[in-house]
Design an enzyme around this catalytic site. Structure first.
Site, mmCIF file in Angstrom:
data_model
loop_
_atom_site.group_PDB
_atom_site.id
_atom_site.type_symbol
_atom_site.label_atom_id
_atom_site.label_comp_id
_atom_site.label_asym_id
_atom_site.label_seq_id
_atom_site.Cartn_x
_atom_site.Cartn_y
_atom_site.Cartn_z
ATOM 1 C CE LYS A 1 -3.302 -2.512 -0.268
ATOM 2 N NZ LYS A 1 -3.450 -2.459 -1.433
ATOM 3 C CG HIS B 1 4.614 -6.221 -0.803
ATOM 4 N ND1 HIS B 1 4.745 -5.658 -1.147
ATOM 5 C CD2 HIS B 1 3.341 -7.145 -1.144
ATOM 6 C CE1 HIS B 1 3.762 -4.956 -2.069
ATOM 7 N NE2 HIS B 1 3.072 -5.567 -1.366
ATOM 8 C CB THR C 1 -0.154 -0.419 -7.690
ATOM 9 O OG1 THR C 1 -1.147 -1.230 -7.325
ATOM 10 C CG2 THR C 1 -1.143 -0.642 -9.447
ATOM 11 C CD1 TRP C 2 2.100 5.619 -10.624
ATOM 12 C CD2 TRP C 2 3.012 6.729 -8.533
ATOM 13 N NE1 TRP C 2 2.170 6.343 -10.797
ATOM 14 C CE2 TRP C 2 2.276 7.662 -9.603
ATOM 15 C CE3 TRP C 2 2.502 7.262 -7.543
ATOM 16 C CZ2 TRP C 2 2.557 9.134 -9.726
ATOM 17 C CZ3 TRP C 2 2.905 8.130 -6.777
ATOM 18 C CH2 TRP C 2 2.951 9.216 -8.087
ATOM 19 N NE ARG D 1 -8.297 4.356 -0.148
ATOM 20 C CZ ARG D 1 -7.884 5.722 0.195
ATOM 21 N NH1 ARG D 1 -9.337 5.746 0.889
ATOM 22 N NH2 ARG D 1 -6.859 6.218 0.802
ATOM 23 C CE LYS D 2 -9.890 11.087 -1.504
ATOM 24 N NZ LYS D 2 -10.362 11.629 0.092
ATOM 25 N N GLY D 3 -5.512 7.635 -4.286
ATOM 26 C CA GLY D 3 -4.023 8.109 -5.180
ATOM 27 C C GLY D 3 -4.231 9.803 -4.607
ATOM 28 C CB SER E 1 -3.537 2.427 2.002
ATOM 29 O OG SER E 1 -4.174 2.291 0.316
HETATM 30 P P1 PAP Z 1 -0.304 -2.920 -3.213
HETATM 31 O O1 PAP Z 1 0.748 -3.753 -1.790
HETATM 32 O O2 PAP Z 1 -1.449 -3.830 -2.911
HETATM 33 O O3 PAP Z 1 0.277 -3.550 -4.416
HETATM 34 P P2 PAP Z 1 0.153 -0.466 -3.911
HETATM 35 O O4 PAP Z 1 0.594 -0.472 -4.880
HETATM 36 O O5 PAP Z 1 1.414 -0.326 -3.081
HETATM 37 O O6 PAP Z 1 -0.648 -1.347 -3.290
HETATM 38 O O7 PAP Z 1 -1.118 0.804 -3.226
HETATM 39 C C1 PAP Z 1 -1.843 0.952 -3.160
HETATM 40 C C2 PAP Z 1 -2.087 2.290 -2.769
HETATM 41 O O8 PAP Z 1 -1.736 3.162 -4.380
HETATM 42 C C3 PAP Z 1 -3.830 3.043 -3.118
HETATM 43 O O9 PAP Z 1 -4.251 4.200 -2.079
HETATM 44 P P3 PAP Z 1 -5.082 4.645 -1.656
HETATM 45 O O10 PAP Z 1 -6.083 3.385 -0.808
HETATM 46 O O11 PAP Z 1 -4.375 5.816 -0.708
HETATM 47 O O12 PAP Z 1 -5.874 5.223 -2.719
HETATM 48 C C4 PAP Z 1 -3.891 3.057 -4.637
HETATM 49 O O13 PAP Z 1 -5.002 4.407 -5.135
HETATM 50 C C5 PAP Z 1 -2.715 4.260 -4.953
HETATM 51 N N1 PAP Z 1 -2.810 4.233 -6.027
HETATM 52 C C6 PAP Z 1 -2.751 2.969 -7.455
HETATM 53 N N2 PAP Z 1 -1.960 3.203 -8.921
HETATM 54 C C7 PAP Z 1 -1.563 4.637 -8.186
HETATM 55 C C8 PAP Z 1 -1.101 5.270 -9.312
HETATM 56 N N3 PAP Z 1 -1.039 4.959 -10.636
HETATM 57 N N4 PAP Z 1 -0.835 7.059 -9.123
HETATM 58 C C9 PAP Z 1 -0.553 6.790 -7.593
HETATM 59 N N5 PAP Z 1 -1.261 6.278 -6.800
HETATM 60 C C10 PAP Z 1 -1.761 4.896 -7.449
#
Ligand code: PAP
Length: 324
Positions: free
Chosen positions: A58, A124, A62-63, A287-289, A154
């Site tokens: 979290k 991870h 993904t980013w 979710r929100k990013g 998150s």
């Molecule tokens: P994971 O460990 O399950 O892979 P991970 O991708 O590390 O999850 O984290 C998810 C968070 O990154 C989410 O944050 P939030 O709950 O605060 O919104 C997700 O929305 C956010 N996220 C996913 N893709 C992107 C992106 N392209 N740019 C910015 N934030 C992103």
């Protein structure tokens, strides 16, 4: 230690009343990934041009996968319509090796990543738990870290969502959301998958200071605030620097656009698709990013509890995760 020996001696706990976890070398992992993790640690053969993406869950995994994929794909001169991210959630391009090492999909990907250049890999696992072969190989490691309060919030949303849809890793399905106070408690105790959070992050931070050419430490908040600068830094580290001229700026823009939260979240595959390997809807990763969303969920007391722990755990490390 093999998975059978681990199985016999490892301490166990239940995370959030639902996921069995076991402890190894001071960290906690899903019990059902014990075999895969043991195989990853003993059998994985790194290549010198591998790029291993690491993170506490979290914090921006993904980013980071999308950014690195898009940096590597620039060489393929891919047209927008050929973009594989339109067909796959970024995790499918680099599934977590510690959890999925024994799956056919990961074994196939390791043999043929389907693109020219290095393999993009993800885990991870904390630095000290990586396969010895990786720590000795000199392959490049990128770590992304995030403010602990945003990471926790998150995570809270993520687990509440997957428990509701009864993911295969869950053993029970609760009625309502898990109380946020208890989520904070569990985060602070460190007894959570891939936790403790601080030790996981600090391991990579320290290694990035020791071996800056091989271990790059990024922060989610800095990626949000200085995207161009951070993507240039990431690409240079990966051995694919952008030119400082106009065409370099255009490429940076393309990578950022293709990896952006708003674009990925709105793609049909991420709105309605399912990541079959984990039987999770792809929308659980978007979710929100944003930065600072914790303010909507944590009382001042809960925030203070985490802040105090953050201060204590990061004291003397030179690392700050509360800059923003
Ligand atoms: P994971 O460990 O399950 O892979 P991970 O991708 O590390 O999850 O984290 C998810 C968070 O990154 C989410 O944050 P939030 O709950 O605060 O919104 C997700 O929305 C956010 N996220 C996913 N893709 C992107 C992106 N392209 N740019 C910015 N934030 C992103």
């Amino acid at each position: 230690m093999g998975s059978q020996e681990m199985d016999q001696v490892a301490p166990r706990e239940v995370f959030w009343n639902s996921h069995e976890i076991f402890q190894l070398e001071g960290f906690w992992f899903y019990a059902n990934s014990m075999q895969s993790m043991a195989a990853f640690r003993s059998e994985f053969q790194p290549r010198s041009d591998d790029i291993l993406l690491t993170s506490f869950p979290k914090t921006g995994t993904t980013w980071l996968i999308a950014l690195c994929h898009n940096i590597l794909s620039l060489d393929d001169d891919g047209k927008e319509e050929d973009d594989v991210l339109k067909k796959m959630n970024p995790h499918e391009l680099a599934p977590p090796l510690d959890v999925n090492f024994l799956s056919d999909q990961v074994q196939d990907l390791l043999l043929d990543p389907g693109r020219s250049g290095g393999r993009l890999l993800q885990t991870h696992l904390p630095y000290n738990c990586l396969p010895e072969s990786v720590r000795n190989s000199g392959c490049k490691i990128v770590h992304v870290a995030r403010n602990p309060k945003d990471t926790l919030v998150s995570m809270w949303h993520f687990y509440n969502k997957i428990l509701k849809i009864s993911a295969p890793i869950a053993t029970t399905t609760p009625d309502g959301p898990f109380p946020v106070e208890r989520a904070v408690e569990s985060f602070c105790s460190g007894v959570l998958p891939w936790g403790p959070f601080y030790e996981n992050v600090v391991g990579y931070w320290e290694e990035s200071n020791r071996r800056p050419k091989e271990v790059l430490f990024l922060k989610y908040e800095e990626l949000c605030r200085y995207p161009e600068e951070q993507v240039r830094k990431l690409a240079s580290f990966m051995g694919r620097p952008f030119s400082s001229m106009e065409d370099g700026d255009a490429e940076v823009g393309k990578v950022l656009r293709r990896s952006s939260f708003n674009r990925l979240k709105e793609l049909e595959v991420n709105k309605n698709g399912v990541w079959e390997l984990h039987r999770l809807p792809n929308n659980t990763f978007f979710r929100k990013g944003t930065v600072g969303d914790w303010k909507s969920y944590l009382t001042p007391q809960l925030a203070e509890r985490i802040d105090q722990l953050t201060q204590l755990k990061l004291q003397g490390t030179g690392l700050s995760l509360d800059d923003f």
